[in-house]
Design a protein around this motif. Structure first.
Motif, PDB file in Angstrom:
ATOM      1  N   LEU A 114       0.951  -1.181   0.238  1.00 32.43           N
ATOM      2  CA  LEU A 114       0.158  -0.087  -0.059  1.00 32.43           C
ATOM      3  C   LEU A 114       0.755   1.149   0.005  1.00 32.43           C
ATOM      4  N   GLY A 115       2.067   1.134   0.282  1.00 28.93           N
ATOM      5  CA  GLY A 115       2.992   2.312   0.658  1.00 28.93           C
ATOM      6  C   GLY A 115       2.585   3.061   1.784  1.00 28.93           C
ATOM      7  N   THR A 116       2.105   2.508   2.811  1.00 27.90           N
ATOM      8  CA  THR A 116       1.844   3.284   3.967  1.00 27.90           C
ATOM      9  C   THR A 116       2.148   2.746   5.194  1.00 27.90           C
ATOM     10  N   ARG A 117       1.840   3.070   6.280  1.00 26.18           N
ATOM     11  CA  ARG A 117       2.092   2.373   7.733  1.00 26.18           C
ATOM     12  C   ARG A 117       0.926   2.578   8.336  1.00 26.18           C
ATOM     13  N   LEU A 118       0.121   1.422   8.278  1.00 26.11           N
ATOM     14  CA  LEU A 118      -1.283   1.238   9.092  1.00 26.11           C
ATOM     15  C   LEU A 118      -1.146   1.095  10.603  1.00 26.11           C
ATOM     16  N   GLY A 119       0.066   0.871  11.023  1.00 22.66           N
ATOM     17  CA  GLY A 119       0.345   0.675  12.755  1.00 22.66           C
ATOM     18  C   GLY A 119       0.336   2.154  13.158  1.00 22.66           C
ATOM     19  N   ASP A 120       0.347   3.323  12.134  1.00 28.52           N
ATOM     20  CA  ASP A 120       0.348   4.477  12.915  1.00 28.52           C
ATOM     21  C   ASP A 120      -0.965   5.419  12.589  1.00 28.52           C
ATOM     22  N   ALA A 121      -1.635   4.712  12.009  1.00 24.07           N
ATOM     23  CA  ALA A 121      -2.993   5.189  11.526  1.00 24.07           C
ATOM     24  C   ALA A 121      -4.254   4.791  12.254  1.00 24.07           C
ATOM     25  N   ASP A 122      -5.176   5.176  12.339  1.00 24.14           N
ATOM     26  CA  ASP A 122      -6.560   5.078  13.041  1.00 24.14           C
ATOM     27  C   ASP A 122      -7.432   4.313  12.030  1.00 24.14           C
ATOM     28  N   THR A 123      -7.409   2.907  12.028  1.00 24.94           N
ATOM     29  CA  THR A 123      -8.127   2.436  10.976  1.00 24.94           C
ATOM     30  C   THR A 123      -9.318   1.264  11.559  1.00 24.94           C
ATOM     31  N   PRO A 124     -10.156   1.915  12.183  1.00 22.02           N
ATOM     32  CA  PRO A 124     -11.146   0.924  12.863  1.00 22.02           C
ATOM     33  C   PRO A 124     -12.241  -0.055  11.834  1.00 22.02           C
ATOM     34  N   ALA A 125     -12.446   0.511  10.730  1.00 26.96           N
ATOM     35  CA  ALA A 125     -13.057  -0.030   9.641  1.00 26.96           C
ATOM     36  C   ALA A 125     -12.232  -1.255   9.123  1.00 26.96           C
ATOM     37  N   VAL A 126     -11.001  -1.006   8.862  1.00 31.16           N
ATOM     38  CA  VAL A 126     -10.187  -2.097   8.373  1.00 31.16           C
ATOM     39  C   VAL A 126      -9.903  -3.102   9.534  1.00 31.16           C
ATOM     40  N   ILE A 127      -9.960  -2.738  10.759  1.00 29.45           N
ATOM     41  CA  ILE A 127      -9.850  -3.729  11.611  1.00 29.45           C
ATOM     42  C   ILE A 127     -10.994  -4.709  11.847  1.00 29.45           C
ATOM     43  N   GLU A 128     -12.316  -3.869  11.623  1.00 33.37           N
ATOM     44  CA  GLU A 128     -13.486  -4.537  11.756  1.00 33.37           C
ATOM     45  C   GLU A 128     -13.679  -5.679  10.514  1.00 33.37           C
ATOM     46  N   LEU A 129     -13.191  -5.067   9.454  1.00 34.78           N
ATOM     47  CA  LEU A 129     -13.299  -5.899   8.220  1.00 34.78           C
ATOM     48  C   LEU A 129     -12.466  -7.166   8.342  1.00 34.78           C
ATOM     49  N   PHE A 130     -11.075  -7.074   8.830  1.00 35.54           N
ATOM     50  CA  PHE A 130     -10.464  -8.336   9.076  1.00 35.54           C
ATOM     51  C   PHE A 130     -11.016  -9.192  10.324  1.00 35.54           C
ATOM     52  N   THR A 131     -11.526  -8.554  11.125  1.00 39.42           N
ATOM     53  CA  THR A 131     -12.063  -9.427  12.329  1.00 39.42           C
ATOM     54  C   THR A 131     -13.397 -10.217  11.755  1.00 39.42           C
ATOM     55  N   ARG A 132     -14.244  -9.408  11.224  1.00 40.58           N
ATOM     56  CA  ARG A 132     -15.665 -10.302  10.521  1.00 40.58           C
ATOM     57  C   ARG A 132     -15.222 -11.138   9.345  1.00 40.58           C
ATOM     58  N   ILE A 246     -15.820  -2.203   3.015  1.00 37.20           N
ATOM     59  CA  ILE A 246     -14.823  -1.664   2.187  1.00 37.20           C
ATOM     60  C   ILE A 246     -14.778  -0.248   1.965  1.00 37.20           C
ATOM     61  N   ARG A 247     -16.042   0.365   1.763  1.00 35.24           N
ATOM     62  CA  ARG A 247     -15.977   1.804   1.471  1.00 35.24           C
ATOM     63  C   ARG A 247     -15.244   2.464   2.546  1.00 35.24           C
ATOM     64  N   ARG A 248     -15.665   2.289   3.905  1.00 33.65           N
ATOM     65  CA  ARG A 248     -15.252   2.932   4.904  1.00 33.65           C
ATOM     66  C   ARG A 248     -13.821   2.712   5.074  1.00 33.65           C
ATOM     67  N   ALA A 249     -13.165   1.489   4.911  1.00 30.51           N
ATOM     68  CA  ALA A 249     -11.598   0.893   4.868  1.00 30.51           C
ATOM     69  C   ALA A 249     -11.046   1.830   3.877  1.00 30.51           C
ATOM     70  N   SER A 250     -11.555   2.019   2.671  1.00 25.86           N
ATOM     71  CA  SER A 250     -10.798   2.572   1.558  1.00 25.86           C
ATOM     72  C   SER A 250     -10.492   4.153   1.854  1.00 25.86           C
ATOM     73  N   ALA A 251     -11.651   4.919   2.625  1.00 22.46           N
ATOM     74  CA  ALA A 251     -11.082   6.098   3.066  1.00 22.46           C
ATOM     75  C   ALA A 251     -10.330   6.337   3.971  1.00 22.46           C
ATOM     76  N   GLU A 252     -10.163   5.253   5.000  1.00 19.03           N
ATOM     77  CA  GLU A 252      -8.957   5.132   6.120  1.00 19.03           C
ATOM     78  C   GLU A 252      -7.747   4.857   5.420  1.00 19.03           C
ATOM     79  N   ILE A 253      -7.904   4.038   4.464  1.00 10.22           N
ATOM     80  CA  ILE A 253      -6.288   3.843   3.724  1.00 10.22           C
ATOM     81  C   ILE A 253      -5.910   5.037   3.041  1.00 10.22           C
ATOM     82  N   ASP A 254      -6.981   5.748   2.190  1.00  9.67           N
ATOM     83  CA  ASP A 254      -6.607   6.900   1.604  1.00  9.67           C
ATOM     84  C   ASP A 254      -6.122   7.999   2.579  1.00  9.67           C
ATOM     85  N   ARG A 255      -6.570   7.860   3.941  1.00  2.00           N
ATOM     86  CA  ARG A 255      -6.002   8.977   4.640  1.00  2.00           C
ATOM     87  C   ARG A 255      -4.591   8.411   5.264  1.00  2.00           C
ATOM     88  N   ALA A 256      -4.401   7.415   5.467  1.00  2.00           N
ATOM     89  CA  ALA A 256      -3.148   6.728   6.149  1.00  2.00           C
ATOM     90  C   ALA A 256      -2.135   7.120   4.779  1.00  2.00           C
TER      91      ALA A 256
END
Length: 277
Positions: A114-132, A246-256
């Motif tokens: 992705l070219g980012t650092r998700l460990g330093d970002a606020d990504t609740p939707a990504v985590i919920e996606l992975f969890t579900r 997916i839509r919410r996670a995409s917005a989080e990745i864009d910010r990250a």
């Protein structure tokens, strides 16, 4: 810049309750901990996307093979002897990172693609996606799993890349739950960031391969796990709740990705995967 290893940078907020068992059978554990160390407490658990009847329908079309067979042993030996995958190599250390499969930490495996650092970002939707998605994978895996010893259990001279509990022997399963998780997460991330889809799917494949490199799963079990993960993804991807995540996670990745700094582990990852298929 935070240079702590993956899995040590962010305080987890929750984990799939039954997934702890799934991760144990893959040999997964937090880096530097035993596989049966203290579990992470659950906070507001979310269900998976699939109904029990849908999972039963998926399970009806998949039956794991018995084994291990002589072909399994030969394929495992080929993995083990392949240049650059032995203990102490760059690829070996990447495999150690890859067996961290808790949903709160696993998104960081995709940082380099992705070219980012998700460990330093606020990504609740990504985590919920992975969890579900993990819940659905585990629910199907529980319906299909068949016990069989892992490569490290058969006196093959293999060494696990993570510390396992004393007396942990003969705890392998087919298909590989870890490979199933890696596959479904990679497919989801490819939808979150379609511009990096090929690299994200390649990361998922390498995560599954790491289980073979670690002697925790036979190559055939990794392949079966990949099929399992893909079948679950195909079943959930039209669910409106999945589409919304997916839509919410995409917005989080864009910010990250507004952070211009690369995860410091990416240079080592590129070196480890140089020439890998």
């Amino acid at each position: 810049m935070d240079r702590r290893p993956i899995g040590l940078r962010r305080t987890p907020t929750g984990v799939v309750p039954g997934l702890c068992a799934l991760l144990l059978v893959t040999g997964c554990a937090p880096i530097g901990e035993g596989a049966r160390s203290h579990p992470i407490p659950v906070a507001s658990p979310e269900p998976g996307f699939l109904t029990p009847s849908a999972l039963d329908d998926l399970a009806g079309g998949q039956r794991p093979a018995a084994g291990p067979t002589a072909a399994d042993v030969a394929a495992d030996r080929a993995v083990w002897l392949r240049e650059g995958q032995t203990p102490g190599s760059d690829r070996w250390y990447l495999a150690i990172r890859h067996v961290e499969l808790r949903p709160v930490f696993a998104p960081q495996h995709f940082d380099c693609a992705l070219g980012t650092r998700l460990g330093d970002a606020d990504t609740p939707a990504v985590i919920e996606l992975f969890t579900r998605l993990s819940r659905d994978v585990e629910a199907l895996w529980q319906r299909l799993r068949t016990a069989r010893p892992r490569p490290i259990d058969l006196g093959t001279g293999r060494t696990a890349c993570v510390r396992l509990p004393d007396g942990d022997a003969g705890h392998g399963w087919t298909p590989s739950g870890g490979a199933a998780l890696a596959t479904i997460w990679a497919e989801a991330m490819a939808e979150v960031a379609p511009g990096q889809a090929d690299a994200l799917r390649a990361t998922g494949r390498q995560m599954g391969q790491s289980l073979s490199i670690c002697g925790l799963a036979w190559p055939r079990d990794v392949a079966a796990g990949e099929r399992l993960g893909h079948s679950v993804w195909q079943a959930v991807r039209t669910d409106p709740a999945y589409t919304d995540l997916i839509r919410r996670a995409s917005a989080e990745i864009d910010r990250a990705r507004l952070d211009p700094l690369e995860n410091p582990a990416c240079a080592a990852e590129r070196r480890a995967l140089r020439g890998a298929g």
